[in-house]
Enzyme design. Structure first.
Site, mmCIF file in Angstrom:
data_model
loop_
_atom_site.group_PDB
_atom_site.id
_atom_site.type_symbol
_atom_site.label_atom_id
_atom_site.label_comp_id
_atom_site.label_asym_id
_atom_site.label_seq_id
_atom_site.Cartn_x
_atom_site.Cartn_y
_atom_site.Cartn_z
ATOM 1 N N VAL A 189 0.804 -1.219 0.000
ATOM 2 C CA VAL A 189 0.000 0.000 0.000
ATOM 3 C C VAL A 189 0.840 1.273 0.000
ATOM 4 O O VAL A 189 0.318 2.355 -0.288
ATOM 5 C CB VAL A 189 -0.967 -0.006 1.208
ATOM 6 C CG1 VAL A 189 -0.234 0.314 2.504
ATOM 7 C CG2 VAL A 189 -2.136 0.952 0.983
ATOM 8 N N TYR A 190 2.125 1.194 0.313
ATOM 9 C CA TYR A 190 2.966 2.395 0.325
ATOM 10 C C TYR A 190 3.057 2.956 -1.094
ATOM 11 O O TYR A 190 3.632 2.335 -1.991
ATOM 12 C CB TYR A 190 4.372 2.096 0.834
ATOM 13 C CG TYR A 190 4.467 1.699 2.292
ATOM 14 C CD1 TYR A 190 3.379 1.814 3.152
ATOM 15 C CD2 TYR A 190 5.663 1.209 2.811
ATOM 16 C CE1 TYR A 190 3.473 1.450 4.485
ATOM 17 C CE2 TYR A 190 5.776 0.852 4.145
ATOM 18 C CZ TYR A 190 4.678 0.956 4.977
ATOM 19 O OH TYR A 190 4.788 0.596 6.297
ATOM 20 N N GLY A 191 2.459 4.120 -1.274
ATOM 21 C CA GLY A 191 2.436 4.722 -2.600
ATOM 22 C C GLY A 191 1.663 3.909 -3.606
ATOM 23 O O GLY A 191 1.887 4.018 -4.811
ATOM 24 N N LYS A 192 0.723 3.081 -3.106
ATOM 25 C CA LYS A 192 -0.056 2.202 -3.994
ATOM 26 C C LYS A 192 0.863 1.401 -4.912
ATOM 27 O O LYS A 192 0.655 1.304 -6.127
ATOM 28 C CB LYS A 192 -1.056 3.017 -4.819
ATOM 29 C CG LYS A 192 -2.098 3.766 -4.004
ATOM 30 C CD LYS A 192 -3.074 2.835 -3.326
ATOM 31 C CE LYS A 192 -4.226 3.611 -2.673
ATOM 32 N NZ LYS A 192 -5.170 2.735 -1.973
ATOM 33 N N LYS A 232 3.914 -6.255 3.182
ATOM 34 C CA LYS A 232 2.672 -6.430 3.939
ATOM 35 C C LYS A 232 1.465 -6.491 3.011
ATOM 36 O O LYS A 232 1.531 -6.102 1.841
ATOM 37 C CB LYS A 232 2.487 -5.261 4.922
ATOM 38 C CG LYS A 232 3.709 -4.946 5.758
ATOM 39 C CD LYS A 232 3.446 -3.774 6.690
ATOM 40 C CE LYS A 232 4.719 -3.258 7.316
ATOM 41 N NZ LYS A 232 5.518 -2.461 6.348
#
Length: 371
Positions: free
Chosen positions: A69-72, A96
């Site tokens: 999810v970091y920066g999609k 994750k």
């Protein structure tokens, strides 16, 4: 950048009861790439990210943490592009799964169902440009999926070689114990780590979740060790930052748990007294305040590796200076424990107090916290 003496480089504890060893400082990559969905300022370009990764490697760092999810996906993609040019077996890569990655009108694109986990791990492997993930971690507890389904899926991924180990993030004490007992009952590969917010301003996990980790040999990996900049040395009494990421947080009164909030207006005396002690110890050792806050975590017996973030090489080098070559005294550790400790609520205060002289090494491999 100067060369780093060996005696100052990282050390390599085992990751819980697993046989793998990781650097005691882990590079977090939330700052890598564009991150529009969080709106965070000051993100690293791809070039800057590569320089930070290379410098981290020069420090001896081998443990790198990201999330889909970091920066999609941007963070994983940048890390993958760098990793492709490195000897893969030198690095321990963690990522994750849980959050929606932006697939419109798909109610199954969130959570820890077998479908979402298996779909997500394939996409993470593609972005990371690798055949396997060393440590795969649900990003948090999922009330919508049976524990058995989550753990069997992670175990299947270990057995088929897509991941090497599984860990957990962001759980309560009972949830962690539930995961441990269910895994044991089903005869599955055990969880080896817990990633949890832990710092001098956020110590609630000591009450229960970390007691489970101590008893079960599960590695603790603190995230937000500086509480979103609280222990950066930039926050003073009666002074609100106006520049950079801290200024952005202050302006928005952003309420995410990882930030130096819930609001500058609600800072209490415990926070400021803790900052005073951190600053005094830092001056005594000719160290920075972040190094003292990180060193306090590194010397906690439950902690294996502390996840740090950096947006510049200067920030990285300062944080890495906590890894080795010096230590806080037992007295300084106690000072920091005492000044940052908030009153324990019931039943913790009652239970801990009544058990402070009841440690029995024959039935327990950890000391119950007593205050």
């Amino acid at each position: 950048m100067s060369a780093i003496p060996d005696e100052k480089k990282v050390v390599y504890p085992f990751l819980g009861r697993s046989g793998i060893r990781v650097s005691n400082l882990c590079l977090g990559t939330l700052t890598f790439g564009e991150n529009k969905h969080l709106g965070l300022p000051g993100q690293c370009t791809e070039e800057d990210s590569f320089q930070i990764l290379q410098r981290f490697s020069e420090w001896g760092g081998n443990f790198i943490d990201t999330a889909n999810v970091y920066g999609k996906g941007n963070s994983e993609a940048i890390l993958g592009k760098w990793l492709e040019r490195q000897p893969r077996d030198k690095y321990v890569i963690a990522t994750k799964v849980f959050f929606d990655m932006g697939c419109e009108n798909n109610v199954n694109n969130r959570g820890l169902s077998r479908r979402h986990i298996t779909d997500s791990v394939v996409k993470s492997l593609e972005r990371l440009r690798t055949d396997y993930i060393d440590l795969y971690q649900p990003h948090l507890w999922d009330d919508g999926t049976p524990v058995e389904e989550i753990l069997r899926t992670l175990d299947d991924l270990v057995r088929c070689g897509k991941i090497r180990y599984a860990g957990m993030n962001n759980v309560t004490g009972w949830q962690m114990q539930k995961l441990v007992e269910t895994s044991r009952r089903l005869g599955l590969n055990p969880l080896v780590s817990l990633q949890q917010q832990y710092n001098l301003a956020c110590r609630e996990s000591e009450y229960e979740a970390f007691q489970v980790c101590k008893a079960e040999g599960i590695a603790v990996m603190p995230w937000s060790p500086l509480k979103g900049g609280l222990f950066s040395g930039k926050i003073k009494r009666n002074s609100v930052p106006t520049e950079g990421r801290l200024g952005w947080v202050a302006e928005k009164e952003e309420g995410r748990q990882s930030q130096a909030l819930p609001g500058y207006s609600s800072f209490d005396e415990t926070i400021f007294k803790t900052l005073d002690v951190v600053e005094a110890i830092a001056k005594k050792h000719s160290r920075s305040m972040p190094q003292v806050a990180l060193r306090w975590l590194l010397q906690k017996d439950v902690v294996t590796s502390v996840i740090i973030g950096a947006r510049t090489l200067q920030q990285l080098d300062d944080n890495m200076g906590a890894a080795n070559g010096w230590a806080l005294s037992q007295e300084e550790m106690q000072q920091l424990d005492d000044v940052s400790q908030r009153p324990l609520p019931y039943p913790y205060e009652f239970v801990f107090q009544m058990n402070k002289d009841r440690y029995n090494s024959s039935i327990s491999n950890y000391h119950v916290q007593s205050q």
